[in-house]
Design a protein around this motif. Structure first.
Motif, mmCIF file in Angstrom:
data_model
loop_
_atom_site.group_PDB
_atom_site.id
_atom_site.type_symbol
_atom_site.label_atom_id
_atom_site.label_comp_id
_atom_site.label_asym_id
_atom_site.label_seq_id
_atom_site.Cartn_x
_atom_site.Cartn_y
_atom_site.Cartn_z
ATOM 1 N N UNK A 175 0.685 -0.999 -0.343
ATOM 2 C CA UNK A 175 -0.288 -0.117 -0.093
ATOM 3 C C UNK A 175 0.717 1.450 0.015
ATOM 4 N N UNK A 176 1.934 1.281 0.941
ATOM 5 C CA UNK A 176 3.097 2.518 0.901
ATOM 6 C C UNK A 176 3.700 2.608 -0.884
ATOM 7 N N UNK A 177 4.053 1.579 -1.017
ATOM 8 C CA UNK A 177 4.478 1.568 -2.420
ATOM 9 C C UNK A 177 3.544 2.068 -3.834
ATOM 10 N N UNK A 178 2.221 1.746 -3.332
ATOM 11 C CA UNK A 178 1.004 2.218 -4.250
ATOM 12 C C UNK A 178 0.849 3.778 -4.068
ATOM 13 N N UNK A 179 1.225 3.569 -2.881
ATOM 14 C CA UNK A 179 0.811 5.473 -2.992
ATOM 15 C C UNK A 179 2.192 6.438 -3.303
ATOM 16 N N UNK A 180 2.930 5.630 -3.144
ATOM 17 C CA UNK A 180 4.200 6.174 -3.475
ATOM 18 C C UNK A 180 4.408 6.463 -5.135
ATOM 19 N N UNK A 181 4.017 5.376 -5.721
ATOM 20 C CA UNK A 181 4.070 5.716 -7.317
ATOM 21 C C UNK A 181 2.834 6.007 -7.389
ATOM 22 N N UNK A 182 1.787 6.552 -6.768
ATOM 23 C CA UNK A 182 0.707 7.238 -7.095
ATOM 24 C C UNK A 182 0.756 9.080 -7.174
ATOM 25 N N UNK A 183 2.022 9.128 -6.027
ATOM 26 C CA UNK A 183 2.071 10.614 -5.540
ATOM 27 C C UNK A 183 1.338 10.630 -4.653
#
Length: 160
Positions: free
Chosen positions: A151-159
């Protein structure tokens, strides 16, 4: 006539001991595209053989002047080591955002496609392969931590 030709072709395939593919591009490798394993004749030949023996599967890498012939297993392992397990590759892909993640996912899917069509478990031949992405037995706490990291990586990718 067409049925006779098909029967003749199947009869010839029953005697095949080795299948072969040529890799002739330095830009496209076997885990880049699904058609490499989609068109691999190994399973077809194995199914037609009276003894059901899997033929040896070889690949020629003619992308350089120093052409090399390797087994299918060696070729898949080489590609996984130079791409999926190479920090320079996957970190570079991750830094590009969702397209990089999609590229990693595609390569992993195609590596698993080779496992399915060739009847090999390529993760067994990679360093830590069984534990990392083939047969990983872990605790519920680790699973939860991975969900949080995802979830953290997904948030980071999506900005976000």
């Amino acid at each position: 006539m067409e049925s006779q030709q098909a029967d003749l072709f199947k009869s010839a395939l029953k005697t095949v001991d080795v299948t072969f593919q040529n890799l002739d591009s330095s830009e496209i490798f076997i885990t880049d595209l699904s058609h490499y394993y989609d068109s691999d004749p190994t399973k077809v030949v194995q199914g037609l053989r009276d003894d059901k023996k899997k033929p040896m599967s070889l690949m020629a890498d003619t992308t350089t002047a120093n052409a090399q012939v390797r087994s299918l297993a060696e070729t898949v392992r080489l590609d996984a080591r130079t791409k999926l397990l190479n920090p320079k590759f996957y970190e570079g892909m991750l830094s590009t955002g969702y397209e990089g993640v999609r590229e990693i996912q595609k390569r992993l899917r195609n590596t698993m496609g080779w496992s399915a069509t060739a009847g090999e478990r390529y993760g067994d031949n990679l360093p830590g392969g069984q534990r990392t992405w083939i047969l990983w037995d872990t605790s519920e706490e680790n699973i939860q931590r991975l969900r949080e990291l995802y979830a953290e990586v997904e948030d980071r990718i999506e900005g976000i």
